[in-house]
Design an enzyme around this catalytic site. Structure first.
Site, short mmCIF file in Angstrom:
data_model
loop_
_atom_site.label_atom_id
_atom_site.label_comp_id
_atom_site.label_asym_id
_atom_site.label_seq_id
_atom_site.Cartn_x
_atom_site.Cartn_y
_atom_site.Cartn_z
N ASP A 147 0.84 -1.22 0.05
CA ASP A 147 0.11 0.25 0.07
C ASP A 147 0.82 1.36 -0.02
O ASP A 147 2.00 1.32 0.45
CB ASP A 147 -0.87 -0.04 1.25
CG ASP A 147 -2.07 0.86 1.11
OD1 ASP A 147 -2.35 1.48 0.01
OD2 ASP A 147 -2.82 1.18 2.09
N HIS A 190 3.02 3.58 -8.89
CA HIS A 190 2.88 2.14 -9.19
C HIS A 190 4.40 1.36 -9.92
O HIS A 190 4.51 0.16 -9.71
CB HIS A 190 1.77 1.74 -9.95
CG HIS A 190 0.53 2.13 -9.30
ND1 HIS A 190 0.04 1.57 -8.11
CD2 HIS A 190 -0.50 2.96 -9.66
CE1 HIS A 190 -1.20 1.94 -7.86
NE2 HIS A 190 -1.45 3.05 -8.54
N LEU A 236 11.18 -20.39 -4.76
CA LEU A 236 10.25 -19.58 -4.04
C LEU A 236 8.66 -19.72 -4.83
O LEU A 236 8.77 -19.66 -6.23
CB LEU A 236 10.66 -18.03 -4.29
CG LEU A 236 9.76 -17.12 -3.85
CD1 LEU A 236 9.56 -17.26 -2.34
CD2 LEU A 236 10.12 -15.55 -4.04
#
Length: 247
Positions: free
Chosen positions: A18, A35, A129
């Site tokens: 956020d 972003h 991962l």
């Protein structure tokens, strides 16, 4: 890393990324630039997890509610998402990362859905991962979908009503094949989980920071892990029971 230290590293890290828009606005720049900066922070987080031996990372990239944002921002995000899917795939393959997307992918364009499927197919054999991207995802929707699946099985006579348990229900939710998140990090200063992995985070430890997502670096992530390592996870037991001191 000794065994005791390794035991204090989360197996599964979840992150609410956020603050991208606010980061850009504070610099009087377009929100989309925030972003883009957030995408770089996501890569830093991925590198951090690889270096620390964290086996699964789930990033809240775009919620089901985010479709309600201004159209120009959503369109810009979709273009950025498409670019990232194209540019990052070779690196994911090389680093042994398995990519998976959770959420309502039918709401994305055909081009984005095709890139999602390609990324999942090309990385399916990787295991270093497990990178899960929650895109057009909502925790309530996840739970409703699980309920619908089990209700249909009961209706068809495949399953008896009394056969439904928490474990069986959980098997129908997203990421059922992975351990539940041990630690949630949320940046941006808000102390809520915003409809993210509601079923999966029943016993997840939460860590909140005022830092905006593009500001996140290795030092801040390590601070979160250090705090996590100090916590006693009791799962409803007493402290003595959780530590194995009494039965």
């Amino acid at each position: 890393m000794d065994s005791d230290s390794a035991a204090r590293v989360p197996q599964h890290l979840a992150v609410i990324m956020d603050g991208n828009g606010r980061w850009a606005q504070r610099r009087r720049r377009p929100r989309l630039l925030g972003h883009r900066a957030g995408a770089h922070a996501a890569n830093r987080c991925i590198d951090f997890c690889l270096a620390r031996g964290i086996g699964a990372l789930t990033l809240y990239a775009f919620s089901s509610e985010n479709w309600g944002r201004p159209a120009d921002e959503v369109n810009g995000l979709m273009k950025l998402f498409l670019q990232a899917l194209d540019s990052e795939l070779p690196s994911m393959i090389e680093r042994g990362i398995r990519v998976r997307f959770i959420g309502e992918r039918q709401r994305f364009s055909v081009a984005i859905r095709e890139r999602m499927e390609l990324a999942e197919q090309r990385t399916a054999v990787n295991s270093r991962l497990h990178l899960n991207i929650a895109a057009s995802y909502g925790g309530r929707g996840d739970i409703v979908n699980a309920a619908r699946t089990l209700a249909l099985q009961v209706h068809q006579g495949v399953l008896a009503l009394n056969d439904i348990t928490e474990d069986l229900f959980g098997q129908q939710t997203a990421l059922a094949d992975l351990p539940a998140p041990d630690l949630l990090i949320r940046t941006g200063g808000d102390c809520r989980i915003s409809n993210f992995l509601l079923w999966q985070m029943a016993y997840t430890e939460f860590w909140f920071t005022e830092a905006l997502w593009p500001e996140v670096d290795e030092q801040l992530l390590q601070h979160a892990l250090d705090d996590f390592a100090k916590r006693e996870r009791r799962y409803g037991l007493t402290g003595e029971q959780a530590r194995g001191e009494i039965q």
